[in-house]
Design an enzyme around this catalytic site. Sequence first.
Site, PDB file in Angstrom:
ATOM      1  N   HIS A  86       1.859   4.257   1.516  1.00 48.88           N
ATOM      2  CA  HIS A  86       3.140   4.925   1.495  1.00 48.88           C
ATOM      3  C   HIS A  86       4.098   3.809   1.935  1.00 48.88           C
ATOM      4  O   HIS A  86       3.826   3.055   2.749  1.00 48.88           O
ATOM      5  CB  HIS A  86       3.491   6.124   2.538  1.00 48.88           C
ATOM      6  CG  HIS A  86       2.781   7.337   2.138  1.00 48.88           C
ATOM      7  ND1 HIS A  86       2.929   8.560   2.617  1.00 48.88           N
ATOM      8  CD2 HIS A  86       1.838   7.502   1.301  1.00 48.88           C
ATOM      9  CE1 HIS A  86       2.273   9.388   2.252  1.00 48.88           C
ATOM     10  NE2 HIS A  86       1.289   8.698   1.130  1.00 48.88           N
ATOM     11  N   HIS A 142       0.252  13.189  -6.199  1.00 52.54           N
ATOM     12  CA  HIS A 142      -1.217  13.564  -5.616  1.00 52.54           C
ATOM     13  C   HIS A 142      -1.683  14.557  -6.441  1.00 52.54           C
ATOM     14  O   HIS A 142      -1.034  15.862  -6.673  1.00 52.54           O
ATOM     15  CB  HIS A 142      -1.078  13.850  -4.259  1.00 52.54           C
ATOM     16  CG  HIS A 142      -0.884  12.251  -3.702  1.00 52.54           C
ATOM     17  ND1 HIS A 142      -1.971  11.445  -3.033  1.00 52.54           N
ATOM     18  CD2 HIS A 142       0.164  11.514  -3.349  1.00 52.54           C
ATOM     19  CE1 HIS A 142      -1.374  10.348  -2.505  1.00 52.54           C
ATOM     20  NE2 HIS A 142      -0.135  10.505  -2.728  1.00 52.54           N
ATOM     21  N   ARG A 165      -5.168  10.624  -5.898  1.00 50.09           N
ATOM     22  CA  ARG A 165      -3.902  10.081  -6.693  1.00 50.09           C
ATOM     23  C   ARG A 165      -4.041  10.744  -8.158  1.00 50.09           C
ATOM     24  O   ARG A 165      -5.014  10.308  -8.557  1.00 50.09           O
ATOM     25  CB  ARG A 165      -3.629   8.605  -6.474  1.00 50.09           C
ATOM     26  CG  ARG A 165      -3.468   8.345  -4.982  1.00 50.09           C
ATOM     27  CD  ARG A 165      -3.813   6.810  -4.742  1.00 50.09           C
ATOM     28  NE  ARG A 165      -3.526   6.681  -3.148  1.00 50.09           N
ATOM     29  CZ  ARG A 165      -3.075   5.569  -2.606  1.00 50.09           C
ATOM     30  NH1 ARG A 165      -2.717   4.532  -3.358  1.00 50.09           N
ATOM     31  NH2 ARG A 165      -3.140   5.582  -1.319  1.00 50.09           N
TER      32      ARG A 165
END
Length: 206
Positions: A86, A142, A165
């Site tokens: 992230h 996701h 993902r």
Amino acid sequence: MSVKGMLTLLVFGAVAVAAEHVAVVRLTPNNVEKPNVTGNLELRQDSSDSPVKINGTIWGLRDGLHGFHVHQAGDLSNGCVSALGHFNPDKHDHGAPGDAVRHVGDLGNIESTNGVATVEILDNVISLSGRNSIVGRSIVVHEGEDDLGKGNHSLSLKTGNAGDRAACGVIGVLSPLDSWMPNSGTSFLWSSYMLILSASGMVIKF
Ligand SMILES: *[C@@H]1O[C@H](CO)[C@@H](O)[C@H](O)[C@H]1NC(C)=O
Ligand SMILES: *[C@@H]1O[C@H](CO)[C@@H](O)[C@H](O)[C@H]1NC(C)=O
Ligand SMILES: *[C@@H]1O[C@H](CO)[C@@H](O)[C@H](O)[C@H]1NC(C)=O
Ligand SMILES: [Cu+2]
Ligand SMILES: [Zn+2]
């Protein structure tokens, strides 16, 4: 210089500062064995301190909530894995979009119904310029739900435990097509100002 000329410069200077920036993302599947999650997103920001509006559609997700983040890298050479973690320039824990402590890239969840997720997000932390600029990074959606840092799981404060993902895409420039550097507008205004001062016969000494 005429008064009209000065006004024109001022108006164009103001427009250069206030120009809306628009970025686009094409989401492509992470795993070619599940080649069904795709999407198109558009990100708009009126000026450098305005919120960023994200709209668009993602197809092919199973119904329910799905973690939706800005990841650090715009590198998809190894699928969504090379987008890395992230986007977190402040080295905070993972959180919800509305939390004071969150990753810059934490945009929560999107919801898919009958295979279609309509994305509409307004966020005050991400930006299309400056320190929190997400241009050139990537968006990842996701397979699972982001617990927003509140789950009882070792990954909650790192990733929201949102699972694999499903799809990802690089955040790229749509418009304007000239420089996105935050200072270009300001220096244009400043040079207009100097030009007006010198044209009107005032001399500044530093
Ligand atoms: C986002 O909204 C704008 C304005 O309503 C629309 O023109 C555009 O097509 C939308 N973008 C996507 C990717 O859905
Ligand atoms: C996506 O593809 C996988 C593998 O073919 C399949 O199991 C899954 O049901 C598909 N998902 C949707 C929403 O069509
Ligand atoms: C959190 O998880 C641990 C280990 O899985 C478990 O022992 C504990 O009961 C859980 N706590 C809560 C509040 O769910
Ligand atoms: Cu993510
Ligand atoms: Zn996060």
